[in-house]
Write a protein that holds these residues in place. Structure first.
Motif, PDB file in Angstrom:
ATOM      1  N   ALA A 155      -3.093   8.477 -10.577  1.00 10.42           N
ATOM      2  CA  ALA A 155      -4.277   8.268 -11.413  1.00 10.42           C
ATOM      3  C   ALA A 155      -5.355   9.293 -11.087  1.00 10.42           C
ATOM      4  N   ALA A 156      -5.538   9.573  -9.779  1.00 10.69           N
ATOM      5  CA  ALA A 156      -6.528  10.574  -9.373  1.00 10.69           C
ATOM      6  C   ALA A 156      -6.127  11.966  -9.847  1.00 10.69           C
ATOM      7  N   LEU A 162      -0.017   0.745 -12.550  1.00 11.44           N
ATOM      8  CA  LEU A 162      -0.388   0.114 -11.285  1.00 11.44           C
ATOM      9  C   LEU A 162      -0.624  -1.385 -11.472  1.00 11.44           C
ATOM     10  N   ILE A 213       0.839  -1.204   0.000  1.00 14.09           N
ATOM     11  CA  ILE A 213       0.000   0.000   0.000  1.00 14.09           C
ATOM     12  C   ILE A 213       0.873   1.254   0.000  1.00 14.09           C
ATOM     13  N   SER A 226       2.482   1.536  -3.588  1.00 13.17           N
ATOM     14  CA  SER A 226       1.540   1.810  -4.682  1.00 13.17           C
ATOM     15  C   SER A 226       0.652   3.016  -4.414  1.00 13.17           C
ATOM     16  N   GLY A 227       0.743   3.596  -3.207  1.00 10.98           N
ATOM     17  CA  GLY A 227      -0.101   4.752  -2.908  1.00 10.98           C
ATOM     18  C   GLY A 227       0.103   5.903  -3.866  1.00 10.98           C
ATOM     19  N   VAL A 270      -1.845   5.299  -7.112  1.00 15.89           N
ATOM     20  CA  VAL A 270      -3.270   5.588  -6.940  1.00 15.89           C
ATOM     21  C   VAL A 270      -3.498   7.091  -6.981  1.00 15.89           C
ATOM     22  N   MET A 278       0.131   9.452  -1.213  1.00 16.32           N
ATOM     23  CA  MET A 278      -0.988   9.687  -2.125  1.00 16.32           C
ATOM     24  C   MET A 278      -1.017  11.142  -2.591  1.00 16.32           C
ATOM     25  N   TRP A 302      -1.440   5.505 -15.913  1.00 16.73           N
ATOM     26  CA  TRP A 302      -1.150   5.215 -14.515  1.00 16.73           C
ATOM     27  C   TRP A 302      -1.859   3.953 -14.036  1.00 16.73           C
ATOM     28  N   LEU A 303      -3.070   3.707 -14.513  1.00  9.50           N
ATOM     29  CA  LEU A 303      -3.763   2.484 -14.125  1.00  9.50           C
ATOM     30  C   LEU A 303      -3.049   1.254 -14.690  1.00  9.50           C
TER      31      LEU A 303
END
Length: 465
Positions: free
Chosen positions: A69-70, A399, A59, A62-63, A66, A116, A395-396
């Motif tokens: 992507a946002a 991931l 987490i 990979s945060g 995520v 994030m 980005w997805l």
């Protein structure tokens, strides 16, 4: 250079000034690369501080993806609304905040929040850097200047490796993660006096300001380019985000989304993030694996420079086709090397050479050319939003590959994993040959005119062959 000379450059000499502006904007790429790569070394010491479980470790790592992507999902629309320059300043502020939170994080939860937030800034930077440069650069050097952003991504990754090494003796992971605050401050300070994109200014009705920016960034006559911008803005006065799904936009959207996904599923970040792990299977020790990773990162930078020197001379499509072809050959050989690798010794440096060849091929093609093309092929009214959608897909895919790579290694083994990436590269080569247009030496307005015209982008790609 004296202060007076520097002021002359900033105020008048468009030939040099546009390089200054582009170099500053490309610091977005350095932050992108640095904050992406720094976690690879820091996580070793974070784990000892917080005693992370494998799930929580995943987490933390990979945060940022995520968040990226946002950030990419909303970044394009924000850029279209507030302008490219102001969005760069916002991006720098978010980078600073994320790096600061990670450096002082008292708990894992705060650390993940910082990751994030840092990822959101990475998503912002992956859009606004190439977008701003492509809109402010003259057509004759737009490819090379826009690719500066990708060069700085590779420099940022390599810099993060050296920072990790410098503080690995003390295990100072907070300093590693907090180091990102320094380039964030430099980016914000440098961009304050830089101009806004002339195309965005014209779209907002600020014609005189747009003309003034063109005068500062061009050596010759600007009226013909201004006329093209005017014609384009008038033609798209009724355009909006809904045009992204219209039939005439579909070819450009397919090109962008296809390249975004292929850039990742061909395996580049699996190699960049997991190179030491991969090479340890060849009987390399930890120190040898880290040294080999530095070589791989250095080649990534050098070949990106080569791509920048060539992209405005030979064009976008040739670099994509040659680079992707080189990736196919490298992955095929890499699979063979790992198939016969002896876990008790040998083949370590041969495996490293195949990975270097793969990264070099990526760095001359899919690496920089993807970011350049998506900054060129979308109409002004939806350019930021379109780049946002495409970057989210990138980005997805990143991931998905990053999370699945260890599973693939464990499930089907290293050789088959590389051959799977090679098969994806074959499909990427066919996709590029059939759909990707040549944009070299053309104004953004001329590219848009082709897109709106009857020929379409697919036809433009075929005509180039």
């Amino acid at each position: 250079m004296s202060t007076a000379d520097m002021r002359a450059v900033i105020r008048g000499d468009g030939g040099r000034f546009v390089y200054i502006v582009s170099a500053l904007a490309a610091l977005n790429g350095l932050l992108f690369g640095f904050d992406t790569g720094i976690i690879s070394g820091a996580i070793l010491f974070i784990d000892t501080t917080f005693e992370l479980s494998p799930l929580v470790e995943g987490i933390v790592v990979s945060g940022a993806m995520v968040g990226a992507a946002a950030g990419a999902a909303v970044g394009g629309q924000i850029s279209d609304r507030i302008g490219r320059k102001r969005f760069i300043l916002v991006s720098a502020g978010v980078f600073f905040l994320g790096s600061f939170l990670m450096a002082v994080a008292p708990t894992v939860e705060v650390l993940v929040a910082g990751r994030m937030i840092d990822g959101i800034a990475i998503g912002f930077a992956s859009i606004v850097g190439p977008l701003y440069i492509s809109e402010i650069a003259p057509p004759s050097v737009r490819g090379g200047l826009t690719s500066l952003n990708q060069l700085m991504v590779t420099v940022g990754i390599l810099s993060s490796y050296f920072v990790n090494y410098a503080f690995s003796g003390s295990g100072s992971w907070r300093i590693m993660l907090g180091a990102g605050m320094i380039p964030a401050v430099v980016l914000a300070a440098g961009m304050i006096r830089m101009p806004e994109s002339p195309r965005w200014l014209y779209e907002q009705g600020r014609t005189d300001e747009a003309r003034a920016v063109l005068r500062r960034t061009r050596d010759g006559d600007i009226e013909s380019e201004l006329s093209e911008i005017e014609t384009t803005v008038e033609a798209q006065s009724d355009s909006g985000v809904r045009d992204l799904l219209s039939p005439w936009m579909r070819p450009a959207l397919i090109v962008g989304l296809g390249l975004a996904i292929f850039q990742q599923i061909t395996g580049i970040n699996a190699v960049m993030y997991y190179a030491p792990t991969i090479l340890e299977s060849t009987a390399f020790g930890s120190s040898q694996s880290i040294l080999a990773s530095v070589f791989i990162g250095t080649v990534n930078v050098v070949m990106t420079v080569v791509a920048i020197l060539l992209v405005d001379r030979v064009g976008r499509r040739p670099l994509l086709l040659v680079g992707t072809g080189g990736m196919i050959g490298s992955l095929a050989v890499a699979g063979l090397v790992f198939q016969f690798a002896d876990p008790t010794g040998g083949l370590g440096w041969l495996a490293t050479l195949t990975l270097i060849s793969f990264v070099a091929s990526f760095a001359i093609g899919l690496g920089p050319v993807f970011w350049l093309l998506i900054s060129e092929i979308y109409p002004l009214a939806v350019r930021g939003s379109a780049m946002g959608i495409v970057t989210v897909a990138n980005w997805l895919a990143n991931l998905a590959v990053t999370l699945s790579f260890p599973v693939l290694l464990d499930g089907i083994g290293t050789p088959l994993t590389f051959w799977l990436f090679g098969a994806c590269s074959v499909v990427a080569l066919l996709f590029t040959y059939r759909t990707v247009p040549e944009t070299n030496g053309r104004t953004l307005e001329a590219i848009e005119a082709d897109l709106r015209g009857a020929t379409g982008m697919t036809a433009a790609a075929s005509d180039d062959d």
